[in-house]
Design a protein around this motif. Structure first.
Motif, PDB file in Angstrom:
ATOM      1  N   ASP A 112       7.967 -34.607 -15.096  1.00 57.55           N
ATOM      2  CA  ASP A 112       7.223 -34.838 -16.326  1.00 57.55           C
ATOM      3  C   ASP A 112       7.133 -36.329 -16.623  1.00 57.55           C
ATOM      4  O   ASP A 112       7.733 -37.155 -15.931  1.00 57.55           O
ATOM      5  N   VAL A 113       6.359 -36.647 -17.629  1.00 60.14           N
ATOM      6  CA  VAL A 113       6.238 -38.020 -18.101  1.00 60.14           C
ATOM      7  C   VAL A 113       6.932 -38.100 -19.453  1.00 60.14           C
ATOM      8  O   VAL A 113       6.629 -37.319 -20.368  1.00 60.14           O
ATOM      9  N   ILE A 114       7.875 -39.034 -19.565  1.00 59.50           N
ATOM     10  CA  ILE A 114       8.692 -39.142 -20.773  1.00 59.50           C
ATOM     11  C   ILE A 114       8.796 -40.615 -21.182  1.00 59.50           C
ATOM     12  O   ILE A 114       8.532 -41.504 -20.368  1.00 59.50           O
ATOM     13  N   PRO A 115       9.178 -40.883 -22.435  1.00 57.05           N
ATOM     14  CA  PRO A 115       9.417 -42.275 -22.833  1.00 57.05           C
ATOM     15  C   PRO A 115      10.730 -42.784 -22.243  1.00 57.05           C
ATOM     16  O   PRO A 115      11.729 -42.057 -22.206  1.00 57.05           O
ATOM     17  N   ALA A 116      10.742 -44.004 -21.770  1.00 61.32           N
ATOM     18  CA  ALA A 116      11.943 -44.590 -21.168  1.00 61.32           C
ATOM     19  C   ALA A 116      12.979 -44.867 -22.241  1.00 61.32           C
ATOM     20  O   ALA A 116      12.669 -45.445 -23.289  1.00 61.32           O
ATOM     21  N   ASP A 117      14.230 -44.431 -21.955  1.00 66.23           N
ATOM     22  CA  ASP A 117      15.300 -44.787 -22.881  1.00 66.23           C
ATOM     23  C   ASP A 117      15.765 -46.213 -22.583  1.00 66.23           C
ATOM     24  O   ASP A 117      15.239 -46.903 -21.694  1.00 66.23           O
ATOM     25  N   HIS A 161      18.432 -47.484 -21.139  1.00 65.96           N
ATOM     26  CA  HIS A 161      18.974 -47.773 -19.816  1.00 65.96           C
ATOM     27  C   HIS A 161      17.868 -47.820 -18.761  1.00 65.96           C
ATOM     28  O   HIS A 161      17.828 -48.738 -17.922  1.00 65.96           O
ATOM     29  N   VAL A 162      16.979 -46.834 -18.788  1.00 64.94           N
ATOM     30  CA  VAL A 162      15.887 -46.799 -17.816  1.00 64.94           C
ATOM     31  C   VAL A 162      14.967 -47.996 -18.016  1.00 64.94           C
ATOM     32  O   VAL A 162      14.531 -48.641 -17.049  1.00 64.94           O
ATOM     33  N   ALA A 163      14.664 -48.314 -19.264  1.00 70.30           N
ATOM     34  CA  ALA A 163      13.777 -49.442 -19.560  1.00 70.30           C
ATOM     35  C   ALA A 163      14.374 -50.753 -19.041  1.00 70.30           C
ATOM     36  O   ALA A 163      13.669 -51.578 -18.443  1.00 70.30           O
ATOM     37  N   GLU A 164      15.669 -50.931 -19.241  1.00 65.38           N
ATOM     38  CA  GLU A 164      16.325 -52.153 -18.764  1.00 65.38           C
ATOM     39  C   GLU A 164      16.272 -52.243 -17.242  1.00 65.38           C
ATOM     40  O   GLU A 164      15.963 -53.301 -16.681  1.00 65.38           O
ATOM     41  N   ASP A 165      16.555 -51.125 -16.562  1.00 67.55           N
ATOM     42  CA  ASP A 165      16.575 -51.133 -15.103  1.00 67.55           C
ATOM     43  C   ASP A 165      15.183 -51.352 -14.516  1.00 67.55           C
ATOM     44  O   ASP A 165      15.032 -52.011 -13.479  1.00 67.55           O
ATOM     45  N   LEU A 166      14.149 -50.797 -15.158  1.00 67.45           N
ATOM     46  CA  LEU A 166      12.792 -50.941 -14.642  1.00 67.45           C
ATOM     47  C   LEU A 166      12.085 -52.200 -15.155  1.00 67.45           C
ATOM     48  O   LEU A 166      10.989 -52.528 -14.696  1.00 67.45           O
ATOM     49  N   GLY A 167      12.717 -52.866 -16.111  1.00 63.66           N
ATOM     50  CA  GLY A 167      12.111 -54.079 -16.655  1.00 63.66           C
ATOM     51  C   GLY A 167      10.883 -53.793 -17.498  1.00 63.66           C
ATOM     52  O   GLY A 167       9.898 -54.542 -17.465  1.00 63.66           O
ATOM     53  N   ILE A 168      10.928 -52.686 -18.274  1.00 64.08           N
ATOM     54  CA  ILE A 168       9.813 -52.305 -19.132  1.00 64.08           C
ATOM     55  C   ILE A 168      10.315 -52.155 -20.563  1.00 64.08           C
ATOM     56  O   ILE A 168      11.524 -52.227 -20.821  1.00 64.08           O
ATOM     57  N   ALA A 210       8.251 -46.951 -23.234  1.00 59.53           N
ATOM     58  CA  ALA A 210       7.114 -46.939 -22.308  1.00 59.53           C
ATOM     59  C   ALA A 210       7.176 -45.672 -21.458  1.00 59.53           C
ATOM     60  O   ALA A 210       8.252 -45.167 -21.145  1.00 59.53           O
ATOM     61  N   GLU A 211       6.026 -45.156 -21.071  1.00 55.29           N
ATOM     62  CA  GLU A 211       5.992 -43.917 -20.304  1.00 55.29           C
ATOM     63  C   GLU A 211       6.465 -44.142 -18.872  1.00 55.29           C
ATOM     64  O   GLU A 211       6.098 -45.131 -18.223  1.00 55.29           O
ATOM     65  N   VAL A 212       7.316 -43.209 -18.397  1.00 59.64           N
ATOM     66  CA  VAL A 212       7.780 -43.227 -17.010  1.00 59.64           C
ATOM     67  C   VAL A 212       7.692 -41.805 -16.460  1.00 59.64           C
ATOM     68  O   VAL A 212       7.753 -40.822 -17.203  1.00 59.64           O
ATOM     69  N   THR A 213       7.524 -41.715 -15.164  1.00 60.28           N
ATOM     70  CA  THR A 213       7.566 -40.418 -14.501  1.00 60.28           C
ATOM     71  C   THR A 213       9.017 -40.066 -14.229  1.00 60.28           C
ATOM     72  O   THR A 213       9.762 -40.866 -13.645  1.00 60.28           O
ATOM     73  N   HIS A 214       9.421 -38.873 -14.639  1.00 60.91           N
ATOM     74  CA  HIS A 214      10.798 -38.400 -14.493  1.00 60.91           C
ATOM     75  C   HIS A 214      10.813 -37.239 -13.505  1.00 60.91           C
ATOM     76  O   HIS A 214      10.058 -36.280 -13.653  1.00 60.91           O
ATOM     77  N   ILE A 215      11.638 -37.349 -12.475  1.00 60.06           N
ATOM     78  CA  ILE A 215      11.773 -36.278 -11.484  1.00 60.06           C
ATOM     79  C   ILE A 215      13.244 -35.943 -11.329  1.00 60.06           C
ATOM     80  O   ILE A 215      14.077 -36.846 -11.158  1.00 60.06           O
ATOM     81  N   ARG A 216      13.551 -34.656 -11.409  1.00 62.48           N
ATOM     82  CA  ARG A 216      14.925 -34.198 -11.143  1.00 62.48           C
ATOM     83  C   ARG A 216      14.859 -33.110 -10.079  1.00 62.48           C
ATOM     84  O   ARG A 216      14.113 -32.140 -10.210  1.00 62.48           O
ATOM     85  N   ARG A 217      15.637 -33.309  -8.995  1.00 65.07           N
ATOM     86  CA  ARG A 217      15.554 -32.408  -7.847  1.00 65.07           C
ATOM     87  C   ARG A 217      16.938 -32.010  -7.371  1.00 65.07           C
ATOM     88  O   ARG A 217      17.895 -32.786  -7.493  1.00 65.07           O
ATOM     89  N   LEU A 218      17.017 -30.810  -6.826  1.00 69.52           N
ATOM     90  CA  LEU A 218      18.210 -30.358  -6.116  1.00 69.52           C
ATOM     91  C   LEU A 218      17.892 -30.440  -4.628  1.00 69.52           C
ATOM     92  O   LEU A 218      16.965 -29.786  -4.150  1.00 69.52           O
ATOM     93  N   ARG A 219      18.650 -31.232  -3.889  1.00 67.78           N
ATOM     94  CA  ARG A 219      18.421 -31.385  -2.452  1.00 67.78           C
ATOM     95  C   ARG A 219      19.431 -30.523  -1.696  1.00 67.78           C
ATOM     96  O   ARG A 219      20.632 -30.570  -1.952  1.00 67.78           O
ATOM     97  N   LEU A 220      18.935 -29.737  -0.763  1.00 69.12           N
ATOM     98  CA  LEU A 220      19.753 -28.854   0.046  1.00 69.12           C
ATOM     99  C   LEU A 220      19.640 -29.239   1.515  1.00 69.12           C
ATOM    100  O   LEU A 220      18.604 -29.734   1.963  1.00 69.12           O
ATOM    101  N   ALA A 221      20.720 -29.011   2.260  1.00 68.14           N
ATOM    102  CA  ALA A 221      20.715 -29.194   3.702  1.00 68.14           C
ATOM    103  C   ALA A 221      21.090 -27.870   4.333  1.00 68.14           C
ATOM    104  O   ALA A 221      22.181 -27.348   4.075  1.00 68.14           O
TER     105      ALA A 221
END
Length: 253
Positions: free
Chosen positions: A120-125, A127-134, A138-149
């Motif tokens: 989804d697209v969410i407003p940057a909190d 911590h995220v804003a500081e790390d991305l320099g925004i 500001a709107e950011v794309t948020h992805i949460r995934r479960l990776r399996l092997a």
């Protein structure tokens, strides 16, 4: 080959030395390990439960439990809630380099699959804003995934990207790795800041990773930058410590 019900072949244990100095749990563990490494027990195979195996071999449940635990500790077996004990390829040992977990699993001949939990697209909190320099909000794309092997959960991956570089669908993430998708759109990561740690699992992490409630997880946070120095991705990830490790080469200056 092992039958579908996980019953190990009796001849695997025919030469157990029940009166010698070698502990029985070690003998059982060694024979199962040999079957795994030889391919007689391929990845994905399920083992019969400890009680059934102990009764067949005439060994106590603590002996069988310790034998199984030896292989769990080595990353050759994994206990999965509601499924039982299952063979895995082995723990993922990942060099601390600018690569993605998807690429590392593919390179290690493991079969990565992904379950997209959020896209989804969410407003940057803050911590995220500081790390991305925004700016905060500001709107950011948020992805949460479960990776399996090989169908075994290994990691929970949460990423935030500027919307300008993340024209990606949920279907894309079920098929390809993040860095693979970004490279396909002309975005190349050149450098990253990364922090590795550990903590107790919280929220839904234990359930998704199929570990004990409050069990330990490895963590990694990363901010990746492109050739122009722009931050293009922030990731906050956690991994199963029994199936995952980081490998670092140190050089004396």
């Amino acid at each position: 080959m092992t039958p579908p019900d996980g019953t190990l072949p009796a001849d695997l244990f025919m030469d157990l030395d029940r009166s010698g100095p070698m502990p029985l749990y070690f003998q059982v563990s060694s024979r199962i390990e040999s079957a795994i490494t030889s391919g007689d027990l391929p990845a994905g195979s399920r083992l019969e439960n400890e009680v059934a195996l102990g009764e067949r071999l005439g060994l106590s449940r603590p002996t069988i439990r310790r034998a199984i635990q030896e292989l769990v500790d080595k990353g050759l077996l994994v206990r999965r809630r509601g499924i039982g004990t299952q063979v895995v390829h082995g723990p993922v040992s990942r060099k601390v380099e600018l690569t993605s977990l998807f690429d590392d699993l593919k390179a290690g001949d493991q079969s990565p699959t992904t379950r997209v939990l959020a896209h989804d697209v969410i407003p940057a909190d803050e911590h995220v804003a500081e790390d991305l320099g925004i700016e905060v909000g500001a709107e950011v794309t948020h992805i949460r995934r479960l990776r399996l092997a090989d169908d075994v959960p290994v990691a929970l991956l949460e990423n935030f990207l500027p919307v300008s570089v993340a024209d990606l669908s949920a279907d894309d993430f079920e098929t390809f790795g993040l860095y693979q998708l970004l490279r396909g759109r002309g975005v190349t990561m050149r450098v990253a800041k990364q922090r590795i740690g550990a903590r107790a699992s919280h929220g839904d992490e234990a359930e998704l990773l199929e570990i004990d409630e409050g069990g330990a997880v490895l963590t990694m946070s990363r901010t990746a930058y492109d050739a122009s120095g722009r931050a293009v991705e922030v990731g906050y990830h956690c991994y199963r410590p029994d199936l995952y490790s980081f490998s670092i080469t140190l050089v004396d200056k």
